[in-house]
Design a protein around this motif. Sequence first.
Motif, PDB file in Angstrom:
ATOM      1  N   CYS A 545       0.822  -1.214   0.000  1.00  0.00           N
ATOM      2  CA  CYS A 545       0.000   0.000   0.000  1.00  0.00           C
ATOM      3  C   CYS A 545       0.854   1.261   0.000  1.00  0.00           C
ATOM      4  O   CYS A 545       0.574   2.205  -0.745  1.00  0.00           O
ATOM      5  CB  CYS A 545      -0.931  -0.025   1.216  1.00  0.00           C
ATOM      6  N   VAL A 546       1.896   1.296   0.837  1.00  0.00           N
ATOM      7  CA  VAL A 546       2.739   2.498   0.914  1.00  0.00           C
ATOM      8  C   VAL A 546       3.399   2.775  -0.427  1.00  0.00           C
ATOM      9  O   VAL A 546       3.409   3.915  -0.913  1.00  0.00           O
ATOM     10  CB  VAL A 546       3.799   2.333   2.020  1.00  0.00           C
ATOM     11  N   ALA A 547       3.947   1.730  -1.054  1.00  0.00           N
ATOM     12  CA  ALA A 547       4.602   1.911  -2.357  1.00  0.00           C
ATOM     13  C   ALA A 547       3.594   2.331  -3.424  1.00  0.00           C
ATOM     14  O   ALA A 547       3.894   3.185  -4.276  1.00  0.00           O
ATOM     15  CB  ALA A 547       5.303   0.624  -2.775  1.00  0.00           C
ATOM     16  N   LEU A 548       2.386   1.757  -3.386  1.00  0.00           N
ATOM     17  CA  LEU A 548       1.364   2.122  -4.370  1.00  0.00           C
ATOM     18  C   LEU A 548       0.945   3.575  -4.212  1.00  0.00           C
ATOM     19  O   LEU A 548       0.775   4.296  -5.208  1.00  0.00           O
ATOM     20  CB  LEU A 548       0.154   1.190  -4.212  1.00  0.00           C
ATOM     21  N   ILE A 549       0.787   4.036  -2.968  1.00  0.00           N
ATOM     22  CA  ILE A 549       0.450   5.444  -2.731  1.00  0.00           C
ATOM     23  C   ILE A 549       1.554   6.348  -3.248  1.00  0.00           C
ATOM     24  O   ILE A 549       1.292   7.384  -3.881  1.00  0.00           O
ATOM     25  CB  ILE A 549       0.203   5.677  -1.223  1.00  0.00           C
ATOM     26  N   CYS A 550       2.809   5.967  -3.010  1.00  0.00           N
ATOM     27  CA  CYS A 550       3.940   6.762  -3.504  1.00  0.00           C
ATOM     28  C   CYS A 550       3.937   6.837  -5.031  1.00  0.00           C
ATOM     29  O   CYS A 550       4.201   7.899  -5.610  1.00  0.00           O
ATOM     30  CB  CYS A 550       5.258   6.160  -3.007  1.00  0.00           C
ATOM     31  N   ILE A 551       3.644   5.707  -5.689  1.00  0.00           N
ATOM     32  CA  ILE A 551       3.629   5.695  -7.160  1.00  0.00           C
ATOM     33  C   ILE A 551       2.546   6.622  -7.699  1.00  0.00           C
ATOM     34  O   ILE A 551       2.794   7.448  -8.593  1.00  0.00           O
ATOM     35  CB  ILE A 551       3.426   4.256  -7.671  1.00  0.00           C
ATOM     36  N   LEU A 552       1.336   6.507  -7.175  1.00  0.00           N
ATOM     37  CA  LEU A 552       0.228   7.331  -7.660  1.00  0.00           C
ATOM     38  C   LEU A 552       0.474   8.808  -7.353  1.00  0.00           C
ATOM     39  O   LEU A 552       0.273   9.678  -8.213  1.00  0.00           O
ATOM     40  CB  LEU A 552      -1.086   6.863  -7.028  1.00  0.00           C
ATOM     41  N   THR A 554       3.341  10.324  -6.830  1.00  0.00           N
ATOM     42  CA  THR A 554       4.462  10.826  -7.630  1.00  0.00           C
ATOM     43  C   THR A 554       4.047  11.076  -9.069  1.00  0.00           C
ATOM     44  O   THR A 554       4.448  12.081  -9.681  1.00  0.00           O
ATOM     45  CB  THR A 554       5.625   9.828  -7.579  1.00  0.00           C
ATOM     46  N   ALA A 555       3.252  10.181  -9.634  1.00  0.00           N
ATOM     47  CA  ALA A 555       2.806  10.354 -11.024  1.00  0.00           C
ATOM     48  C   ALA A 555       1.969  11.628 -11.174  1.00  0.00           C
ATOM     49  O   ALA A 555       2.146  12.386 -12.139  1.00  0.00           O
ATOM     50  CB  ALA A 555       1.996   9.137 -11.464  1.00  0.00           C
ATOM     51  N   VAL A 556       1.078  11.884 -10.226  1.00  0.00           N
ATOM     52  CA  VAL A 556       0.240  13.088 -10.289  1.00  0.00           C
ATOM     53  C   VAL A 556       1.102  14.343 -10.168  1.00  0.00           C
ATOM     54  O   VAL A 556       0.950  15.312 -10.928  1.00  0.00           O
ATOM     55  CB  VAL A 556      -0.841  13.044  -9.188  1.00  0.00           C
ATOM     56  N   VAL A 557       2.029  14.339  -9.202  1.00  0.00           N
ATOM     57  CA  VAL A 557       2.878  15.516  -8.996  1.00  0.00           C
ATOM     58  C   VAL A 557       3.766  15.759 -10.213  1.00  0.00           C
ATOM     59  O   VAL A 557       3.961  16.912 -10.622  1.00  0.00           O
ATOM     60  CB  VAL A 557       3.722  15.345  -7.721  1.00  0.00           C
ATOM     61  N   TRP A 598       7.509  24.921 -10.556  1.00  0.00           N
ATOM     62  CA  TRP A 598       8.173  23.739 -11.108  1.00  0.00           C
ATOM     63  C   TRP A 598       9.229  23.220 -10.133  1.00  0.00           C
ATOM     64  O   TRP A 598       9.340  22.012  -9.910  1.00  0.00           O
ATOM     65  CB  TRP A 598       8.807  24.075 -12.454  1.00  0.00           C
ATOM     66  N   HIS A 599       9.998  24.138  -9.539  1.00  0.00           N
ATOM     67  CA  HIS A 599      10.987  23.717  -8.550  1.00  0.00           C
ATOM     68  C   HIS A 599      10.316  23.020  -7.364  1.00  0.00           C
ATOM     69  O   HIS A 599      10.785  21.960  -6.916  1.00  0.00           O
ATOM     70  CB  HIS A 599      11.774  24.926  -8.051  1.00  0.00           C
ATOM     71  N   PHE A 600       9.244  23.608  -6.856  1.00  0.00           N
ATOM     72  CA  PHE A 600       8.535  22.998  -5.724  1.00  0.00           C
ATOM     73  C   PHE A 600       8.070  21.581  -6.077  1.00  0.00           C
ATOM     74  O   PHE A 600       8.343  20.613  -5.360  1.00  0.00           O
ATOM     75  CB  PHE A 600       7.326  23.845  -5.326  1.00  0.00           C
ATOM     76  N   LEU A 601       7.354  21.476  -7.191  1.00  0.00           N
ATOM     77  CA  LEU A 601       6.713  20.207  -7.532  1.00  0.00           C
ATOM     78  C   LEU A 601       7.731  19.156  -7.975  1.00  0.00           C
ATOM     79  O   LEU A 601       7.598  17.973  -7.634  1.00  0.00           O
ATOM     80  CB  LEU A 601       5.672  20.429  -8.624  1.00  0.00           C
ATOM     81  N   SER A 602       8.747  19.563  -8.733  1.00  0.00           N
ATOM     82  CA  SER A 602       9.717  18.573  -9.202  1.00  0.00           C
ATOM     83  C   SER A 602      10.556  18.029  -8.055  1.00  0.00           C
ATOM     84  O   SER A 602      10.924  16.843  -8.062  1.00  0.00           O
ATOM     85  CB  SER A 602      10.618  19.176 -10.279  1.00  0.00           C
ATOM     86  N   SER A 603      10.869  18.855  -7.060  1.00  0.00           N
ATOM     87  CA  SER A 603      11.607  18.342  -5.904  1.00  0.00           C
ATOM     88  C   SER A 603      10.762  17.334  -5.136  1.00  0.00           C
ATOM     89  O   SER A 603      11.275  16.286  -4.699  1.00  0.00           O
ATOM     90  CB  SER A 603      12.031  19.486  -4.988  1.00  0.00           C
ATOM     91  N   ILE A 604       9.465  17.625  -4.997  1.00  0.00           N
ATOM     92  CA  ILE A 604       8.573  16.677  -4.328  1.00  0.00           C
ATOM     93  C   ILE A 604       8.445  15.393  -5.152  1.00  0.00           C
ATOM     94  O   ILE A 604       8.446  14.278  -4.616  1.00  0.00           O
ATOM     95  CB  ILE A 604       7.193  17.325  -4.105  1.00  0.00           C
ATOM     96  N   ALA A 605       8.348  15.539  -6.481  1.00  0.00           N
ATOM     97  CA  ALA A 605       8.202  14.369  -7.354  1.00  0.00           C
ATOM     98  C   ALA A 605       9.468  13.504  -7.330  1.00  0.00           C
ATOM     99  O   ALA A 605       9.383  12.268  -7.321  1.00  0.00           O
ATOM    100  CB  ALA A 605       7.890  14.816  -8.778  1.00  0.00           C
ATOM    101  N   MET A 606      10.647  14.128  -7.322  1.00  0.00           N
ATOM    102  CA  MET A 606      11.887  13.347  -7.248  1.00  0.00           C
ATOM    103  C   MET A 606      11.974  12.614  -5.917  1.00  0.00           C
ATOM    104  O   MET A 606      12.382  11.441  -5.860  1.00  0.00           O
ATOM    105  CB  MET A 606      13.099  14.264  -7.426  1.00  0.00           C
ATOM    106  N   PHE A 607      11.612  13.295  -4.841  1.00  0.00           N
ATOM    107  CA  PHE A 607      11.596  12.654  -3.528  1.00  0.00           C
ATOM    108  C   PHE A 607      10.638  11.463  -3.534  1.00  0.00           C
ATOM    109  O   PHE A 607      10.971  10.375  -3.030  1.00  0.00           O
ATOM    110  CB  PHE A 607      11.188  13.682  -2.479  1.00  0.00           C
ATOM    111  N   GLY A 608       9.447  11.645  -4.119  1.00  0.00           N
ATOM    112  CA  GLY A 608       8.494  10.539  -4.231  1.00  0.00           C
ATOM    113  C   GLY A 608       9.027   9.405  -5.078  1.00  0.00           C
ATOM    114  O   GLY A 608       8.822   8.222  -4.759  1.00  0.00           O
TER     115      GLY A 608
END
Length: 631
Positions: A545-552, A554-557, A598-608
């Motif tokens: 579940c944790v990995a699936l939440i991270c995937i979804l 991250t894809a949205v972000v 873009w900086h905000f969201l891409s840093s969050i997406a890379m972390f995800g």
Amino acid sequence: MNFPCSVMSIQDIQCPVYDLDNNVAFIGIYQTITKKGAITVQRKDFPSNSFYVVVVVKTEDEACGGPLRYYPLRPDELIDAGNRTKILDVVVSPAIKTEIYVFGMLFCLGIFLSFYVLILMVACVHSRRTKKREIFHEPPDMSPAETGKAPASPYEYGSFADNGSTLSSEAITDSATSTDNNYGYMERSLDSVGRSRQESLSSVEEDDYDTLDDIDSDKNIVRTKKYLCVSDLARKDKRILSKKYQIYFWNIATIAVFYALPVIQLVITYQTVVNVTGNQDICYYNFLCAHPLGALSSFNNILSNLGYVLLGLLFLLIVLKRDIMHNRALVRQDVNALECGIPKHFGLFYAMGTALMMEGLLSACYHVCPNYTNFQFDTSFMYMIAGLCMLKLYQKRHPDINASAYSAYACLAAVIFFSVLGVVFGKGNMVFWIVFSVIHILATLLLSTQLYYMGRWRLDSGVLRRMVYIIYTDCIRQCSGPMYIDRMVLLVLGNIVNWSLAAYGLIKRPNDFASYLLAIAICNLLLYFAFYIIMKLRSGERIKCVALICILFTAVVWGFALYFFFQGLSTWQKTPAESREHNRDCILLSFFDDHDIWHFLSSIAMFGSFLVLLTMDDDLDTVQRDKIYVF
């Protein structure tokens, strides 16, 4: 209208006023403009609290991207330059207040510190659940003899039988007191010594046994089986591999220091030149949302990179926690840690977190003065991140045969070298694009061969003869399909993608070579990640579940991040005046523009994305390694 090209200058109240084309740049702050321009005036630069706004029409349009007209020189005849007049509106508006600066900084900190709070809460919940499992279930430090389970790994407890599935059950011995210095191998009966030695030959570094011929034959037998399991490619001593992969972290830390220091020195020099000369054509800001602070011309674009640093540090802390927990499990002889799941090696994860932090630092350096010559600062560690992520995906199920840190960073250095060559020589140079495309295709073929045969091939003078023989026996003499179908599907898709990208580059020859190179890396990473997920599900494994939440998540972000990335608020592929036509006002808190978001969201997406790589195989932590398939 775009033309005639003009210059806008902000000058102190003094005489004379420099209002000619050949002297307007002598004092004050100035920039070339076509349709749009913007200058933020700071009180410290004009002690008299007043200034002139001077607009001069230039005698030619080349500085603004226009054509350089040819005027024939005729004796005793004046040159007619045509009607060079420009109608424009000058708007003077107050700058943002100090409260907006403070609120913008607090907002930026609040967003990323909230991830620390969230991760801390998740860690507390996980720790509480783990304690409950220890109370109501069997202790995790029970040995196989106590639990009635047979060990499944030859590393600490026994050895594989001939078919790789039957296990011996000799007594466990402490590696520190082992008389034959066998790095934790069990004492075996005399009749099994010969067989276990044959099976453990590839469990040590190749350098220790370079003179033994049976090493290669053993690897050929193991790695060329049709169906491989993780246990087949996780036979080397764990301590040797851990040290090998820790080198990734220390190497990238060293690279970061030697790379970042001259970069910081250079961009400080750029900013000093801009402040001293007043020439705002040097740097490609979004001038309609460039908020200065001190000597920095666009503080908001620098501040928004804070997320890469904070989230990279948070990822390092998460990896450190997992590393400590895994080491504790090894100390207490936890069966799951020793024999089950994907082998835990954290060196590449540490390198990825460090690369994310360095991406934030170098992106901030680039935004001190963004232009054509220093765009490499913003992309170098993006190449690093993409390469490290692909290596980590491969390492998960191929720990024994993954690339060493030295060869991996050498390849990444070659990529950055080509990036520099492309920026300097690639613009419209057909010879460069031909050479690069040939190298790109050859590298793709060599890497495909290396991956397909698991490294069990040689690049020597006889390689062409062997290729012809394989084609004759497998394609002409008898039509037989590939032995490793899954690997072949991935590599065929990868070659199609890379050959297509090479053809696109050769035909279109894009001006932004660094972004083109980054697109190649990202496309290959996405292809491999999609293949990994599909094969994981196809093999009957599941995603927690944790990995699936991270995937979804991250894809949205990533989707929202790319939307803001392609807004294009400036471009150094054009002249400074043309770039300013793309400038837009701030859209968030009157302080941040689209690129900051873009900086905000891409840093969050890379972390995800990093969290996905960290957690996606947690479902295998209790599965024997000889039941986990390699793909």
